[in-house]
Design an enzyme around this catalytic site. Structure first.
Site, PDB file in Angstrom:
ATOM      1  N   ASP A  11       0.868  -1.173   0.000  1.00 43.12           N
ATOM      2  CA  ASP A  11       0.000   0.000   0.000  1.00 43.12           C
ATOM      3  C   ASP A  11       0.912   1.233   0.000  1.00 43.12           C
ATOM      4  O   ASP A  11       1.706   1.407   0.912  1.00 43.12           O
ATOM      5  CB  ASP A  11      -0.877  -0.029   1.252  1.00 43.12           C
ATOM      6  CG  ASP A  11      -1.927   1.059   1.301  1.00 43.12           C
ATOM      7  OD1 ASP A  11      -1.911   1.956   0.427  1.00 43.12           O
ATOM      8  OD2 ASP A  11      -2.749   1.034   2.221  1.00 43.12           O
ATOM      9  N   ASP A  17       3.933  11.252   2.425  1.00 43.76           N
ATOM     10  CA  ASP A  17       4.011  12.070   3.638  1.00 43.76           C
ATOM     11  C   ASP A  17       5.135  11.606   4.559  1.00 43.76           C
ATOM     12  O   ASP A  17       5.745  12.411   5.261  1.00 43.76           O
ATOM     13  CB  ASP A  17       2.687  12.022   4.402  1.00 43.76           C
ATOM     14  CG  ASP A  17       1.566  12.720   3.664  1.00 43.76           C
ATOM     15  OD1 ASP A  17       1.833  13.742   2.997  1.00 43.76           O
ATOM     16  OD2 ASP A  17       0.417  12.259   3.748  1.00 43.76           O
ATOM     17  N   GLY A  52      -2.116   0.612   5.044  1.00 40.41           N
ATOM     18  CA  GLY A  52      -2.566   1.807   5.754  1.00 40.41           C
ATOM     19  C   GLY A  52      -1.559   2.924   5.694  1.00 40.41           C
ATOM     20  O   GLY A  52      -0.380   2.718   5.407  1.00 40.41           O
TER      21      GLY A  52
END
Length: 66
Positions: A11, A17, A52
């Site tokens: 993922d 970020d 996630g």
């Protein structure tokens, strides 16, 4: 530039970020530019291997950010 680790992506959400977060925190703690870059790449690569946007970082990556 530095080589990017080849990882099995699960993922990629959060990698964009986590890179600047790790980079900026390394710079603010006095790490040299290259070391900050290397750590940011490793953190972002790790995040790509997890599900996630905010996976718990392993201790070895956390310790390197301090």
């Amino acid at each position: 530039t530095i080589p990017t680790p080849k990882v099995q992506a699960v993922d990629t959400v959060g990698a964009g970020d986590s890179f600047p977060g790790a980079f900026i925190s390394s710079i603010l703690t006095g790490k040299p530019l290259r070391e900050a870059h290397e750590k940011a790449v490793k953190v972002a690569a790790y995040v790509c291997t997890q599900s996630g946007a905010m996976p718990e970082l392993p201790v070895i990556l956390k310790d390197r950010l301090l």
